[in-house]
Design a protein around this motif. Sequence first.
Motif, PDB file in Angstrom:
ATOM      1  N   TYR A 186       0.995  -5.652   8.316  1.00 57.37           N
ATOM      2  CA  TYR A 186       0.433  -4.332   8.576  1.00 57.37           C
ATOM      3  C   TYR A 186       0.321  -4.077  10.065  1.00 57.37           C
ATOM      4  O   TYR A 186       0.138  -4.995  10.857  1.00 57.37           O
TER       5      TYR A 186
ATOM      6  N   ARG B 299       3.889   0.507   2.427  1.00 58.42           N
ATOM      7  CA  ARG B 299       2.534   0.999   2.176  1.00 58.42           C
ATOM      8  C   ARG B 299       2.175   1.821   3.404  1.00 58.42           C
ATOM      9  O   ARG B 299       2.435   1.413   4.524  1.00 58.42           O
TER      10      ARG B 299
ATOM     11  N   LEU C  63      -6.841   1.154  -0.829  1.00 56.31           N
ATOM     12  CA  LEU C  63      -5.417   1.232  -0.548  1.00 56.31           C
ATOM     13  C   LEU C  63      -4.540   1.246  -1.794  1.00 56.31           C
ATOM     14  O   LEU C  63      -3.346   1.313  -1.689  1.00 56.31           O
ATOM     15  N   ASP C  64      -5.126   1.189  -2.972  1.00 52.11           N
ATOM     16  CA  ASP C  64      -4.332   1.167  -4.185  1.00 52.11           C
ATOM     17  C   ASP C  64      -4.561   2.455  -4.965  1.00 52.11           C
ATOM     18  O   ASP C  64      -5.675   2.743  -5.388  1.00 52.11           O
TER      19      ASP C  64
END
Length: 155
Positions: free
Chosen positions: A52, A87, A146-147
């Motif tokens: 990330y 993501r 984040l999901d």
Amino acid sequence: MMSLLIAEAAARPRRMKDDADAQKDSGHLENLFDAAERLLWANPEKEMTMGYNLIRYGVKDESITENRTLVAKVFEALDETKPLSVRYLVLELENGEFVHLVGYNKDSAALTGLDAFKAFSADHAERRSGPLARSAAKIVGNYRMLDNAVEALPA
């Protein structure tokens, strides 16, 4: 055949890292999120682990709506292409700053190759009120943030 594929996969990240290190040393970054790609390829043993990067920047008052719209178009393109290797989260702060959290576990082109991302990047420097701040980031904790977050505001 399988061992050949594994050997090629192990060799590729080292080349990518070397290329990224050369860009870093020269002071040139190809696009906004090259730092995220460097983070990804820095550890070939963890090739499938997502890395990330956090990118933060201010936007001029007169460009906030444009920046928000361009970011929304990137998300529309991601919704259409549905890359599993990406993501991406963007936050807009009250003070006109935007924070991007981007993660990759494969090729960064799944994001940076999108026409919408290229449009977002094209005049990004003119929209900003100052320099970008980039840093590698680790997810230390994540409780339902984040999901499958669907609370994005329309542009």
